[in-house]
Design an enzyme around this catalytic site. Structure first.
Site, short mmCIF file in Angstrom:
data_model
loop_
_atom_site.label_atom_id
_atom_site.label_comp_id
_atom_site.label_asym_id
_atom_site.label_seq_id
_atom_site.Cartn_x
_atom_site.Cartn_y
_atom_site.Cartn_z
N ASP B 92 8.10 4.21 -9.52
CA ASP B 92 8.82 2.93 -9.61
C ASP B 92 10.17 3.21 -10.27
OD1 ASP B 92 8.29 3.25 -12.27
OD2 ASP B 92 6.88 1.59 -12.41
N GLY B 217 8.08 -8.87 -7.87
CA GLY B 217 8.07 -10.17 -8.54
C GLY B 217 6.82 -10.97 -8.31
N ASP B 267 -0.28 -0.74 -5.36
CA ASP B 267 -0.60 0.02 -6.57
C ASP B 267 -1.06 -0.98 -7.60
OD1 ASP B 267 2.28 -0.96 -7.24
OD2 ASP B 267 1.48 -0.20 -9.14
#
EC number: 2.4.2.29
Lengths: 377, 377
Positions: B92, B217, B267
């Site tokens: 990420d 989000g 994930d």
């Protein structure tokens, strides 16, 4: 009583190597037994323990009787099935942990009553109940007599009183154990650091007759020199043809010096406990992986040991895991330490078989002491 | 830019199954990526992660840049070598953890400065620095653009401002990433729960052009219904021929419902985190192994899953380990949960390939909801 056959293949000085043949598999001696206190060798899978070279593990009666409970383990098929360990298991009698962990102990000739360190519940342990738990309920391959661990230091009178009670408990343990075809019972030599008391204890046990003889009451603060001295006058009194088990010992150097004095079996929480605290064992002593000097050390812990934890992971990675408090750090170090201990035993067995034990011992002691200044850091 | 080939083998409704081909191996989709936050999937050996069926894992830029440090990982040969994972790794961007973990954040158009939650040291992250860490230093196979995770709920104006900044950061991320033969870069769709903002974000990213598209989000408190609704209007806007990655999701039911809406990658820390807290996942929801009803339950967690943790250990034993606070309890439950998640993905891939996904989904939802009263206990 049917002794497990103990074939001594080679003797070198006082050191010996051989095999104890049990229905669940052979125990190569000198043997190190990883400690599976609560039905698990902490942070290892059972397959890892076995692949690391352990032929036998130890289970703690005190812990198992309190949680999950000996009757419960029995209903679930016994300790081997419960924890998925198909090799031999030796259980201790519970006496040592009652002495070191429980609260509000009351000792009497009959036995000991105590409160659980987990939930404060009341329990009792007698020689007979200890045998019932170990041999009947947990299903241990080797059970230990209940004994009283004499505090160190103790006045001679106290050491004698305690040793004599342990001897009477030995007799009751043997009576409770009876004759069993597939299970063995070991007696425990007490007597603190007093030569005549150790001799009296050993002779008393031999009169009763056990399948093996443990040396108890060491590794309780008496120090390395005193331990060696006790072994020097105790192992020669024990029968040559039966296994000798030094309880709760020790550091690698303790194992080497005890094997030199004729000890065949050991157990200790040190490799797994050190592993959970960031330490890796080696012939040069313990190494603290938290140390900043390992932050970019790309070498493995010990490439000569055929264990993935020792050979395949970098010190830098383990350093990072330990610093980050990751499970895998404790898992790898505990695994490596068990593999290192088992590898050390294997090297000693080979050295004895080849008549080279004294040379091995000298080399080991050189390595061990070469690094003492470093270790003191 | 060279997209990793993404072969879609079958489509069933909006659900699809296929393979993303990377130089480090294929990723079978829909794919669940175990989270290896600090260069370790917590309490698992890397071989276990792979054998459980994971083709790719996720690494957290935020954690790795703070400890052991991205430059250090680079000097040690990159993240794959450092942690002994030879398959693909997606990292990420660090944005989400800066938002959720760090202290004293200061956001600006340039990027974000923050203090480490570990030692309070000052750091900054810009789109360019995030790419440098992920692609150049850690060596991720798939890097993510830096984005700002919009708080939920947010007023429309705030969600729009934030989404537009993430879009400008997407452009800078792409420019910093440049053209790479063996690494990919994904953009992240933001816009909170507003359909037009999500559409605008997706279109903006597609104009820039990415190798894959993530939906960010979500899983930030909006709830299951809102998540499904956002997917309902977001996935149809995304290109059919590129992977779609729903970040940080989720429970098994979330995975099934998201696959039904065309998501290819997931994930989540849930399987390992739950495992460390005594929970085992199943099609019937989470099961708390601490519960007294498992004390003498001799059955395994799930005999249908080809993972030793699922198949070979009794619930009674795991119950004991969890109660006793033993490492092995967390190790077995984390391992089982990863194997369960990967098995669920495999069952979905098979169902899609056979054109039976709707039947699978109905059956799964029946199992999932059948037990809700029980779970509420």
């Amino acid at each position: 009583m049917t002794h497990f056959p103990f074939e001594i293949a080679a003797v070198d000085g006082a050191a010996r190597t051989g095999r104890i043949q049990t229905p669940r598999g052979d125990i190569r001696t000198p043997a190190f037994m990883p400690v599976g206190t609560a039905a698990t060798v902490k942070a290892l899978y059972p397959e890892q323990v076995s692949e690391a070279g352990a032929d036998i593990i130890l289970g703690n009666t005190y812990h198992l009787m309190l949680r999950p409970g000996a009757e419960r383990v029995h209903r679930l098929g016994g300790l081997h099935r419960f924890m998925r360990w198909s090799g031999p298991i030796l259980t201790d009698s519970g006496g040592f942990q009652v002495w070191s962990l429980s609260k509000l102990r009351q000792m009497s000739e009959e036995g000991v009553t105590f409160k659980s360190h987990i939930d404060g519940s009341a329990h009792s342990l007698t020689p007979e109940r200890s045998i019932e738990i170990q041999a009947d309920l947990l299903g241990a391959d080797i059970s230990m007599q209940l004994d009283e661990c004499t505090a160190f230091p103790s006045p001679r009178e106290e050491a004698e009183r305690s040793m004599e009670m342990s001897l009477r408990w030995a007799k009751r343990s043997k009576a409770a154990f009876g004759e069993r075809e597939t299970q063995n019972l070991f007696g425990i030599v007490q007597g603190s650091t007093f030569e005549d008391l150790r001799r009296r204890s050993a002779e008393g046990l031999m009169e009763i007759g056990f399948d093996g003889y443990a040396i108890g009451g060491l590794a309780v603060g008496e120090g390395f020199e005193a331990m060696c001295e006790v072994l020097d006058f105790t192992t020669p009194v024990l029968p040559l043809d039966r296994p000798r088990y030094l309880m709760g010992v020790g550091k690698p150097v303790d194992l080497v010096e005890s094997v030199a004095r004729g000890v065949d079996m050991f157990d200790c929480v040190m490799p797994t406990r050190s592993g959970r605290h960031g330490q890796a064992w080696s012939d040069y002593g313990p190494v603290n992986l938290k140390n900043a000097r390992f932050a970019e050390d790309d070498t493995p812990l010990n490439a000569a040991i055929a264990c993935p934890a020792s050979r395949d992971y970098s010190r830098a990675y383990i350093h990072h895991l330990v610093r980050a408090g990751e499970y895998l750090g404790s898992m790898l170090l505990s695994w490596h330490n068990i593999a290192y201990y088992e590898d050390l035993m294997a090297r000693m067995r080979t050295a004895i078989a080849e008549g080279e034990f004294e040379a091995f011992r000298r080399g080991f002691l050189e390595r061990w002491h070469s690094n003492e200044k470093d270790r003191a850091e």
